[in-house]
Design an enzyme around this catalytic site. Sequence first.
Site, mmCIF file in Angstrom:
data_model
loop_
_atom_site.group_PDB
_atom_site.id
_atom_site.type_symbol
_atom_site.label_atom_id
_atom_site.label_comp_id
_atom_site.label_asym_id
_atom_site.label_seq_id
_atom_site.Cartn_x
_atom_site.Cartn_y
_atom_site.Cartn_z
ATOM 1 N N ARG A 174 75.405 -17.910 1.409
ATOM 2 C CA ARG A 174 75.985 -18.711 0.329
ATOM 3 C C ARG A 174 76.216 -20.137 0.808
ATOM 4 N NH1 ARG A 174 78.670 -15.499 -3.305
ATOM 5 N NH2 ARG A 174 78.515 -17.323 -4.626
ATOM 6 N N GLU A 228 86.569 -14.495 -9.183
ATOM 7 C CA GLU A 228 86.987 -13.841 -7.943
ATOM 8 C C GLU A 228 88.372 -13.228 -8.180
ATOM 9 O OE1 GLU A 228 86.564 -16.406 -4.526
ATOM 10 O OE2 GLU A 228 84.931 -17.512 -5.438
#
Length: 262
Positions: free
Chosen positions: A250, A3
């Site tokens: 998610r 990320e």
Amino acid sequence: MPELPEVETFKRYLDRTSLHQRITNVEVCDAYVLKRISARGLARRLKGRRFENSHRHGKHLFVHACDELWLRLHFGMTGSLDYLKHDEVTPKTARVIFRFADGRRLAFDDQRKFGEVELVENVDEFLQARGLGPDALDVSLSQFKTIVGKHRGAVKAILLNQQLIAGIGNLYADEILFRARMHPANKAARLKDKDLKRLFRATRYVLGKAIALKTDFNRLPKSWLLTHREKRGRCPRCGRALKSATIGGRTSWFCAHCQKRI
Ligand SMILES: [Zn+2]
């Protein structure tokens, strides 16, 4: 999954190791990684050039080779960079190897093969074409309030939406929400001004701290959710069992006591 903090760490690693050296060859070990360019084309366009500087936007890393030539790297699920000296063995998962005049190499590693390597002429045009939102560390408080406040849906889904804010993935979204003491399924439209401010501050803090610690999980504070998010994991704040649920497609981990549903 790399990320924003991981990609920023790769950027700093690349800046430290691989700039200003003449590229003598580019070897593509596995062509799945190439987008809109052939292995031969990639080598031809980069040979004789130098990487001059780099720019990160969200989870994308752009490496400037000359006026209208940028190498774009996206690290997918498992991508990383490895700068190798002469005698160092190339990792088995190296997919593209940039060879420099002094014999050293920069390898783009990617075990699970979701990474992307591409050449782009104009970074802004690329970002526009992809519809990417502003980088999560470039957003001002007022921009953040507008983006999050005006969208329907769960706050976690908004944090994950790269078209709204670029760079935050599943792990850091959960961490940000934990720090802001906000349930991931809370509707963004119901957040008050002070909630949005708290969420903004948590975003900057979590991303900034992760970068400062070079995203080394062993060094991340024990007070963070990240090292506890697993079955039988306990909230580092109140000690109660953590919960998980699918939100925004998610798996989210959170503490139902510290992160109240509104
Ligand atoms: Zn708790």
